[in-house]
Structure formats: C-alpha cells, structure tokens
Design a protein around this motif. Structure first.
Motif, PDB file in Angstrom:
ATOM      1  N   SER A 352       0.829  -1.207   0.000  1.00  0.00           N
ATOM      2  CA  SER A 352       0.000   0.000   0.000  1.00  0.00           C
ATOM      3  C   SER A 352       0.863   1.256   0.000  1.00  0.00           C
ATOM      4  O   SER A 352       0.613   2.202  -0.750  1.00  0.00           O
ATOM      5  CB  SER A 352      -0.922  -0.005   1.219  1.00  0.00           C
ATOM      6  N   LEU A 353       1.901   1.271   0.849  1.00  0.00           N
ATOM      7  CA  LEU A 353       2.799   2.424   0.909  1.00  0.00           C
ATOM      8  C   LEU A 353       3.534   2.612  -0.415  1.00  0.00           C
ATOM      9  O   LEU A 353       3.656   3.742  -0.922  1.00  0.00           O
ATOM     10  CB  LEU A 353       3.803   2.251   2.053  1.00  0.00           C
ATOM     11  N   THR A 354       4.017   1.519  -0.986  1.00  0.00           N
ATOM     12  CA  THR A 354       4.755   1.599  -2.261  1.00  0.00           C
ATOM     13  C   THR A 354       3.857   2.146  -3.365  1.00  0.00           C
ATOM     14  O   THR A 354       4.277   2.998  -4.165  1.00  0.00           O
ATOM     15  CB  THR A 354       5.294   0.214  -2.655  1.00  0.00           C
ATOM     16  N   GLN A 355       2.621   1.674  -3.424  1.00  0.00           N
ATOM     17  CA  GLN A 355       1.707   2.163  -4.453  1.00  0.00           C
ATOM     18  C   GLN A 355       1.376   3.638  -4.254  1.00  0.00           C
ATOM     19  O   GLN A 355       1.252   4.398  -5.226  1.00  0.00           O
ATOM     20  CB  GLN A 355       0.420   1.329  -4.456  1.00  0.00           C
ATOM     21  N   ILE A 406       8.255   0.257  -9.132  1.00  0.00           N
ATOM     22  CA  ILE A 406       7.599  -0.819  -9.894  1.00  0.00           C
ATOM     23  C   ILE A 406       8.307  -2.142  -9.631  1.00  0.00           C
ATOM     24  O   ILE A 406       7.666  -3.185  -9.457  1.00  0.00           O
ATOM     25  CB  ILE A 406       7.601  -0.479 -11.398  1.00  0.00           C
ATOM     26  N   GLU A 407       9.626  -2.102  -9.574  1.00  0.00           N
ATOM     27  CA  GLU A 407      10.393  -3.322  -9.268  1.00  0.00           C
ATOM     28  C   GLU A 407      10.023  -3.872  -7.892  1.00  0.00           C
ATOM     29  O   GLU A 407       9.885  -5.096  -7.713  1.00  0.00           O
ATOM     30  CB  GLU A 407      11.886  -3.011  -9.320  1.00  0.00           C
ATOM     31  N   ALA A 408       9.876  -2.964  -6.913  1.00  0.00           N
ATOM     32  CA  ALA A 408       9.520  -3.400  -5.558  1.00  0.00           C
ATOM     33  C   ALA A 408       8.173  -4.129  -5.555  1.00  0.00           C
ATOM     34  O   ALA A 408       8.012  -5.157  -4.881  1.00  0.00           O
ATOM     35  CB  ALA A 408       9.475  -2.187  -4.621  1.00  0.00           C
ATOM     36  N   LEU A 409       7.205  -3.620  -6.307  1.00  0.00           N
ATOM     37  CA  LEU A 409       5.904  -4.292  -6.394  1.00  0.00           C
ATOM     38  C   LEU A 409       6.021  -5.630  -7.116  1.00  0.00           C
ATOM     39  O   LEU A 409       5.378  -6.618  -6.732  1.00  0.00           O
ATOM     40  CB  LEU A 409       4.900  -3.387  -7.099  1.00  0.00           C
ATOM     41  N   LEU A 410       6.831  -5.663  -8.173  1.00  0.00           N
ATOM     42  CA  LEU A 410       7.030  -6.915  -8.918  1.00  0.00           C
ATOM     43  C   LEU A 410       7.664  -7.975  -8.022  1.00  0.00           C
ATOM     44  O   LEU A 410       7.267  -9.149  -8.039  1.00  0.00           O
ATOM     45  CB  LEU A 410       7.910  -6.649 -10.143  1.00  0.00           C
TER      46      LEU A 410
END
Length: 486
Positions: A352-355, A406-410
């Motif tokens: 959630s924080l990353t997004q 984006i990499e962190a979410l992937l």
C-alpha cells in the motif's frame, strides 16, 4: 548511557542497569513486569521543557518533588537525573538518538543500546495488548472495550503524549527520519546537558577519577552524579555542526545522489551505493531501527485509526519524507526484503505504501487501480497499471525512482504470490523499460551543462539500468503456465 567518563564504576553501573532491564523483560515480559508504568516520561513541568532549555537544576529541583511509594528508589539517578525526566517525551529521545547516529557516533553507540531495548519492549507490549484485545473482541464483541485495551499499550501512551503537546504525528515521523541537519538538531536537541562533550582532559591526558563503590541504597553513586557532567549551560552543550561539518554532510548527501558512484550503466554494479544509502540514515543499525519504528506506527494506525491517525494519512506523511531521498537511500527503504523478520509492517501494508508513493511519480496516462489506498497487488494489476509506464516528468531521477518502485511491487508479487511467465508479463516489463530509458533526460529543474548535472544523469541511468536488469531476471525465472488440457 555515559560516554563522558573514564570511571570503571560509572560505566559498569550503566551497563549493569541495561542488562538487568533486559533480563526482566526476557524473563517475565513487558506486560507482566509493568514496564509501561516504569517507562513513563514525567508529567511535571520539568517534562514540558522544550529543546533542552531551562535544564539547570535549582534549589527546588529535588527528588522530593516526585511522588514516591514504599520501595521506590528516590534518588537523582532515578528521578531528576533520569532520561524519563530529562527528555520531553519518547520521540524527543528518538529524534536525538538518530541525530547522534549521523553527527555524534560515540553517543549513538550508547543511545542505540537504549533504543534497541525500548523497541523490544514496545513491540512485546503491543503484541500482548493485541492478544488481549482480540480476546475481548471474540468473547465480549465489544469494540469500545477492544480499543480501550489497545489504548493501554505503552506505544499508544507515547503517541498520545506527542499528539497532545508537540504537533502530533508529523513530529513523530520527523523524529524517525531525523538526519542530523541543522533543522533536525534544533528540533531534537540533546537529552542530557553537554552529553556530547568529551571527558575533560588534564595535562593533555584524560582526567582519571578515583573509582569508588556504587551503592544506591546508601546514596553512593561513584562519580555518576559529579557536577562537571551536569548542570552546565545547556546552550554550551548542544553541539550544532560547524559550517565545515554541515558542508561535509551536504556534500555527502549531494555525492550520494549525483555522482559519487562514478558509474555508467555499462559498468558492473558494486555495493558502494548500498553503503552510501545506509550511511545517510546513520548506518545499518540505525536504518533497521527506523524501519521497526515505521512498522510499529503502521500497526498502531491499522488498529487505532480513529484514535491515532488513518493509514492513508500516515502513509502520506511517510511519502513526504521518502520521495526526496537520494537514490541509494530511496532504493533501500522501499525494498520489500529489508523489513525485519516478524515486523509489524505486513506485506499488504508495504504494498500500500509503495503504491501510494508510486502514484506521485507515475505518468497520468497510467490507468491506476480504482482503490486509492488498497493493499491489493497482483500480476494483473502490475501489467495493466504499472509495468509499462514512465514517470510523469522527463527527469532521469524520477524515472529511476519510478522503476525502483515498480520493481519493488514486482518483487512483492514474485516472493509472496508467484509470477507466471506469460507473454503479457514479458511485454509489459520490456515496454516499460524502453519507455523509461527513452524518456529520461538530464534534470531540467537544474542548470544544465555542468559536470555535476551530467554525473547525476549518468548515476540515475545506472540505477534505472540495474533495476531493469533485476526485473528481467524476475521475469526469466517466473513459472511458465501450463496450457489447459496439458
């Protein structure tokens, strides 16, 4: 907590006290030991002093002012000389400790031990209150009673103190992100008067004091309460970095974000960037403690949003501090693998924080998921909303940060759900990589043409290249879906 003495007794007293507290916590736990009562910051006027002002003790500033009961230790060490009396509140100590991690390493070594222990206690106490609150919810189905139980935790008490007095949640988060800057040192000053001074020297050598026995019951403290260590002018003791030191800190931050790596996208990656990233947060141990505090606030907000602050508001404040960070530090704090094992920061919360941070960087043409602060992330959401898109500016730094987010979410999906190596995934990853590389330009917000700007551009391109390489590796190792009917 002392670094200003050569007295063996004084050092032993400090270390033995911490070891005793650790033993009590390990044997009976924070709740059973009633550490929440023991670790309360003072409520007298002395506890309201701001920034170390008016810390001189006077004739009326004596242990007798404290209400004591039978069995209490009524001494200067336990009352007016304690951290619970000297500090404004817990977050004052947190901010000062993290300032020390950057500007006063010897003091940080002592504050680090205290902060590690306090976090162990806070986390243990919060988990115990969560268990009790869950039991109340199941048995009594009483939401007010459940909240009342959680509000009895030590961390809740510390947060309430801050919100009543000094600017609430934003000050709390500023303490966690304290960076040794002049502004941070002004807000979070030393806890004890002159604590950053070195031991006095005599004839060019450190003054040696006579070692005497320590016996608290008989009011014998060795040289612990010697007058030369306390009660001096607090203005003299607050060591604000000199111009030279401030310039050195600024240069280090500038180098970490612009050109200190001296690497182009074609050079092999090294670990200097990661080291720089930790250093800007006071080193690895300080970085880990900051993450634990961020995770704890997230956990409290998830259960007590009406009493503390809603998660979206908290994460918005986090984002304000994370977005401007130099690339080395930015890449570390958004990494889904660096939060401590068993952390209160769940996978969903980190997603959630990353997004939330990514939404402030990504182009407006990206069809973002409908739920503004949803924790859900999936391969489908990645392919449709994030992977193919660039930053909303031409800045190479912004596009590098967009790639890292984006990499962190992937990686989050790969580690916790699993990726399917579909053509759609490969196409989305490649489209985004090529689009960001094409869009990234030297930062137009700065004057162009000098060597520093070119170095900043090359460094940002390097970070983007490394992020692209890691994403391609994740896609290559993704599970190939089995065709229906096979």
């Amino acid at each position: 907590m002392n670094t200003r003495t050569s007295s063996i007794d004084r050092l032993k007293a400090s270390n033995n006290a911490l070891n005793l507290l650790r033993a009590v916590h390990a044997l009976v736990g924070a709740e059973n030991a009633n550490l929440a009562k023991a670790f309360q910051f003072g409520t007298s006027d002395r506890s309201l002093r701001r920034g170390g002002r008016d810390r001189r003790r006077n004739e009326d500033d004596s242990p007798a002012e404290y209400e004591t009961t039978k069995g209490d230790i009524n001494t200067d060490i336990a009352t007016t000389g304690s951290v619970w009396s000297r500090a404004e509140d817990f977050w004052h100590v947190v901010g000062w400790a993290f300032n020390c991690s950057i500007t006063h390493p010897p003091r940080w070594e002592r504050w680090r031990l205290w902060l590690e222990f306090m976090l162990d206690v806070l986390e243990d106490d919060w988990r115990a209150h969560e268990r009790d609150a869950d039991a109340v919810r199941v048995v009594a189905e009483d939401q007010e009673a459940e909240i009342s139980v959680l509000m009895g935790s030590l961390i809740s008490n510390y947060l309430q103190m801050d919100s009543r007095r000094y600017g609430g949640v934003r000050r709390t988060v500023r303490a966690i992100f304290a960076d040794g800057s002049e502004a941070s040192l002004r807000e979070f000053k030393e806890v004890f008067s002159n604590e950053t001074r070195k031991p006095k020297e005599e004839n060019g050598a450190t003054k040696k004091r006579q070692d005497v026995k320590v016996n608290v019951e008989e009011d014998m403290y060795g040289d612990y309460m010697d007058s030369d260590d306390q009660d001096e002018d607090p203005q003299e003791g607050t060591e604000v970095p000199s111009t030279a030191r401030s310039r050195s800190l600024r240069n280090r931050e500038h180098n970490a974000s612009t050109g200190s790596l001296e690497a182009s996208p074609t050079k092999a990656p090294d670990h200097s960037a990661e080291i720089d990233g930790f250093d800007l947060f006071g080193g690895l141990e300080a970085f880990k403690l900051r993450l634990r505090l961020l995770a704890m606030l997230s956990a409290v907000s998830a259960r007590l949003s009406a009493n503390f602050t809603p998660l979206d508001s908290l994460y918005s404040i986090y984002s304000d501090h994370i977005r401007p960070l130099p690339l080395p530090t930015f890449s570390l704090i958004i990494s889904p693998t660096l939060f401590p094992e068993g952390s209160s920061f769940t996978t969903g919360a980190l997603s959630s924080l990353t997004q939330l941070i990514l939404r402030s960087f990504i182009t407006s043409s990206a069809p973002l998921p409908p739920v503004a602060y949803g924790d859900d992330i999936s391969q489908g959401i990645l392919e449709e909303s994030y992977l193919p898109y660039t930053a909303n500016t031409n800045s190479a730094v912004d596009n590098a940060k967009t790639s890292l987010l984006i990499e962190a979410l992937l990686r989050t999906v790969a580690y916790h759900v699993g990726l399917e190596g579909t053509p759609g995934l490969k196409e989305a990853v490649e489209a985004g990589i090529k689009a960001r590389e094409a869009k990234a330009k030297p930062d137009g917000r700065k004057k162009s043409g000098n060597v520093g700007d070119r170095d900043a551009f090359e460094t940002a391109k390097w970070w983007m290249s490394m992020s692209s390489m890691r994403m391609r590796t994740l896609v290559q190792t993704a599970t190939v879906p089995v065709p229906n009917g096979a």
